[in-house]
Design an enzyme around this catalytic site. Sequence first.
Site, PDB file in Angstrom:
ATOM      1  N   ARG A 198       0.819  -1.217   0.000  1.00  0.00           N
ATOM      2  CA  ARG A 198       0.000   0.000   0.000  1.00  0.00           C
ATOM      3  C   ARG A 198       0.850   1.263   0.000  1.00  0.00           C
ATOM      4  O   ARG A 198       0.517   2.239  -0.677  1.00  0.00           O
ATOM      5  CB  ARG A 198      -0.952  -0.027   1.213  1.00  0.00           C
ATOM      6  CG  ARG A 198      -2.099  -0.973   0.990  1.00  0.00           C
ATOM      7  CD  ARG A 198      -3.044  -1.092   2.174  1.00  0.00           C
ATOM      8  NE  ARG A 198      -4.189  -1.908   1.754  1.00  0.00           N
ATOM      9  CZ  ARG A 198      -5.208  -2.250   2.532  1.00  0.00           C
ATOM     10  NH1 ARG A 198      -5.242  -1.840   3.787  1.00  0.00           N
ATOM     11  NH2 ARG A 198      -6.199  -2.973   2.060  1.00  0.00           N
ATOM     12  N   TYR A 227      -6.333  -0.716  -6.719  1.00  0.00           N
ATOM     13  CA  TYR A 227      -5.777  -1.975  -6.200  1.00  0.00           C
ATOM     14  C   TYR A 227      -5.105  -1.832  -4.835  1.00  0.00           C
ATOM     15  O   TYR A 227      -4.925  -0.745  -4.344  1.00  0.00           O
ATOM     16  CB  TYR A 227      -4.918  -2.703  -7.233  1.00  0.00           C
ATOM     17  CG  TYR A 227      -3.695  -2.064  -7.835  1.00  0.00           C
ATOM     18  CD1 TYR A 227      -3.024  -1.001  -7.257  1.00  0.00           C
ATOM     19  CD2 TYR A 227      -3.177  -2.596  -9.018  1.00  0.00           C
ATOM     20  CE1 TYR A 227      -1.884  -0.490  -7.838  1.00  0.00           C
ATOM     21  CE2 TYR A 227      -2.029  -2.085  -9.614  1.00  0.00           C
ATOM     22  CZ  TYR A 227      -1.391  -1.036  -9.003  1.00  0.00           C
ATOM     23  OH  TYR A 227      -0.271  -0.540  -9.585  1.00  0.00           O
ATOM     24  N   GLU A 228      -4.830  -2.976  -4.244  1.00  0.00           N
ATOM     25  CA  GLU A 228      -4.346  -3.044  -2.848  1.00  0.00           C
ATOM     26  C   GLU A 228      -5.332  -2.398  -1.884  1.00  0.00           C
ATOM     27  O   GLU A 228      -4.937  -1.786  -0.894  1.00  0.00           O
ATOM     28  CB  GLU A 228      -2.965  -2.380  -2.698  1.00  0.00           C
ATOM     29  CG  GLU A 228      -1.901  -2.844  -3.659  1.00  0.00           C
ATOM     30  CD  GLU A 228      -1.555  -4.324  -3.495  1.00  0.00           C
ATOM     31  OE1 GLU A 228      -1.916  -4.912  -2.474  1.00  0.00           O
ATOM     32  OE2 GLU A 228      -0.946  -4.878  -4.422  1.00  0.00           O
ATOM     33  N   GLY A 229      -6.605  -2.580  -2.162  1.00  0.00           N
ATOM     34  CA  GLY A 229      -7.636  -1.986  -1.312  1.00  0.00           C
ATOM     35  C   GLY A 229      -8.067  -0.654  -1.897  1.00  0.00           C
ATOM     36  O   GLY A 229      -7.325   0.323  -1.832  1.00  0.00           O
TER      37      GLY A 229
END
Lengths: 597, 597
Positions: A296, A440-442
Amino acid sequence: MPTYKAPIEDVKFLLNDVFHMERYGNMPGFADTSPDLVAAILEEAAKFAEEVLQPLNRSGDQEGCTRHPDGSVTTPQGFRQAYRQMIEGGWVGISVPTEYGGQGLPATMTMIVNEMLASANMAFAMYPGLTQGAIAALLHHATEEQKKTYLPKMTTGEWTGTMNLTEPHCGTDLGLLRAKAVPQADGSYRITGTKIFISAGEHDMSENIIHLVLARIEGAPEGVKGISLFIVPKFMVEADGSAGARNSLLCGSIEHKMGIHGNSTCVMNYDGATGWLLGEANKGLHAMFTMMNEARLAVGMQGLSQSEVAYQNAANYARERLQGRSISGVKAPDKPADPIIVHPDIRRVLMSIKSFNEAARALILWTALKGDVQHRSEDGNARQAAEDHVGLMTPVIKGVITDKGFDNTVMAQQVFGGHGYIGEHGMEQFVRDARIAMIYEGANGIQALDLVGRKLGRDGGRAITAFFKEVSEFVKQNSEEAMKPYVAPLGEALAQLQQATMWFMQNAPKKPDNAGAGSSDYMHLFGLVALAYMWAQMAKTAQEKLKQGANGAEERMKAKLVTGRFFMERVLPETAAHLKRITTGADTMMALPAEAF
Amino acid sequence: MPTYKAPIEDVKFLLNDVFHMERYGNMPGFADTSPDLVAAILEEAAKFAEEVLQPLNRSGDQEGCTRHPDGSVTTPQGFRQAYRQMIEGGWVGISVPTEYGGQGLPATMTMIVNEMLASANMAFAMYPGLTQGAIAALLHHATEEQKKTYLPKMTTGEWTGTMNLTEPHCGTDLGLLRAKAVPQADGSYRITGTKIFISAGEHDMSENIIHLVLARIEGAPEGVKGISLFIVPKFMVEADGSAGARNSLLCGSIEHKMGIHGNSTCVMNYDGATGWLLGEANKGLHAMFTMMNEARLAVGMQGLSQSEVAYQNAANYARERLQGRSISGVKAPDKPADPIIVHPDIRRVLMSIKSFNEAARALILWTALKGDVQHRSEDGNARQAAEDHVGLMTPVIKGVITDKGFDNTVMAQQVFGGHGYIGEHGMEQFVRDARIAMIYEGANGIQALDLVGRKLGRDGGRAITAFFKEVSEFVKQNSEEAMKPYVAPLGEALAQLQQATMWFMQNAPKKPDNAGAGSSDYMHLFGLVALAYMWAQMAKTAQEKLKQGANGAEERMKAKLVTGRFFMERVLPETAAHLKRITTGADTMMALPAEAF
């Protein structure tokens, strides 16, 4: 054609003058990291980014990746050769412990280098980036044998890594996960399931691909408490450490995406593939989040990377493009028109992006340094404080820098007028590539919930309390006239952030939707305060350097002071609207029935 | 696959209930426009948009246009057939005077229909859209003979039109224009030059293409005072009105763009092409701006169109996608997870877009109706007031609705998570298509300058004074309790806009950069006030309808009240930041030397 110049001077200013990297000298990896070594690494990385990766950015976008009927994937022309140079340069493992073949340098150095690679070619930089994430998960959770099996070749980059979470019906809500793992007599597992959106899932640049795959062991509990993480290599690893037989997994297709065409985003089919448990059974989410949290921060950095390269190209264009005359009087009488950089509205765009980028880079490096403290310091209190900081700032960096980084690519594109909309200048690619980082990645909405729902209240609010204390002390201690233009607005914004935090404490417990309804605004409010704090520190440093005689850096230091001032005057005022929105609560937002939309 | 449903009920609410279209009944074209006729037209247009154009949107994007070696261009599969249906439906000419074969209906009807066409397929809708712009220029500036030659076939859509302004070295600054026109003995001109970014410049859907081209007559003054406008048909028109010999002009290439792939954006080479002067010599810019101003409103509408279709798809997805559980308690216990529309942050996105779209549509229709008054009323005062209004609102509608419309497509895409980044759901196409609207017909920075530099001060500020008066009277006259949540914030925002206006009056004359430095913020501040005013009016109407018994529209009227409230609470607070930025002036913004960027 777009160009890129790595921001070496800016990085040196931050490391040496603002954050005093030398103070970290007692930690492993830092002792050897002299300013000269740092400078040498930056120069080398810059050269690789500017001369090798950047020229492949547009062609990689145009060509994209190609999947063949046998499931193999070809990357765009030039990517293989560039990746070989990446391996030769040892760039993947500069921060990996020396025992696994890395250089053991601070993780901060990897972050700095990766910004350059991503600015030059984001789609390319994702291949080693994913590998670094997988290395982190292995370093933290693998057995010593697993580490010895996988890490050395991943550290060189000969093997790459991936992370496999998402399935067609589940992304954010991993509790719905269906991929199955069946235990075998030899201690391995048979993994079966379909994973989607797997970046770098299949390609032609490395000898082997080490997939980290979330799956549910047969009979495991439902929901997130029954998820385990597995190491599933594309080729089985032989006793001598080389890649052997093909595992039962295949790239089923590659996605047609808005951008990052040079990266192969795969649907991965696991059909009874052999895998090994990484970490404890049913604690896969925990292990995956080790990887995810570092990822992140790296994604936040990607937001900056695209904002930076888009800015540079817009600034160049604005200096060269002749169009119209300055409203304050002709500036280039010898030319048929003035360069558009004379127009205030063009300046507004350039200054907005510049003032964001420089503060965002500071926030990322500050947090990366804290990450090094978290993992390398011998002082337990320092480690704890650093961990608090990284946990708090991760959603802010990911969410805010990717949101605003994307907005900045759009603004930079606008400087080109119609020329920004066509492929030639590369501006529209920056927009398309930057867009994924918000997802992406949350997705960024999830980052905001992580911040408000988890990070604020954790350990009795220890992290946020420490941050408030640090900023308010800085404001108090720097009340001299020269610093007023910076600390006065910072203090005001901090007070608004504190009010918003208080509002949540008072209104979210009885109605949780009040937290969700304000979470995105809170994240951005937080980001603005953090960036303003970076500017206040940079302004302080610049003033000190100017006082001491800035050794040829006078103009750069003066520019810092102007740019920071712009941030305070023009970017920071947004905080008031965020606060106002937060304190209206959830009632109106939640009032309509679903069918009214 | 994306879907689209035309907002018929919303349009009827605006025309019949909010703006009382029947009050315009005394103007030509309006007398025949009964609510029933309007409803019938809306239904037919909706059907065409939903069933014919929308299914071609994604395939048109994927296939794009193809230029062949002879300079001809093929549009995507299905476009030709759909365009034939467009001609059969008579959609191009519904507002063109009956004497040229049109239906003479209000221009407002064209705007409404065009929103539907553009939501369904923006790239397609541009072909007839450009033709309508060219028709407007001909109606205003052509000789009767020219009108008879070109208008009938353009009105049916058998011939299409284009506008040719931009050259490689000049876009905004048309004074730099180089295209040349050499007078011939027969009264025609030979046109030579290269034009770029020519939408619908060459294609296979119509028998002839009527190019309107800006060029400089040999010996004309330099700068904008020496520019003339020419009619340059692709095929010369024979005495019997049919298309004859090929003119000396060719599509040199088509641009590779970020979006609107279904529209052929051409480099057009004029090589001694035969053209005829349209309007007066050296007054080409004036004539072109007739076209341009109508086009700017239409581009604002395009911003809405993409925001609307993106919103609809996001709302549908949010109702269907199951992921996570509501933080206020499980909402769908029979399902493995709740639909994501239960999550406040998803609501925030949907409500933000919805509250924008409905007000933007109101602002566009209100202004379109004023446009009809401007051109059709017999009352000179009414015409003048309407012209003032349209002039003032044109840059606001173009600039604000395309900026925010684009932002909305990005937000709507975010609802889909990773699925929004791949082509399948069509969301990323809305983003790419919407992006151009911020650029063409005058980039939005130019709209802001037009507003601040030209429109505010024109005729002693008559237009802005009238707008201020109207809004503040509305606020005063609707101070009852039920209207307070709408008029109180509106009044506050209006005061801020007035402050900003005053600030320009005091600070721009002595330093013109102060106007440029605040222009974009001012435009957006203005837009927010205008949209809030639309909401206040809609809320008033909804409350009245609910009081009278809304005849089955209760739920829709209640939703209006909630949505308007959301706008006031969550969207409008942005005004304060705009005001603050404006009043910081140009000093910091302009302080850095060009090389410091």
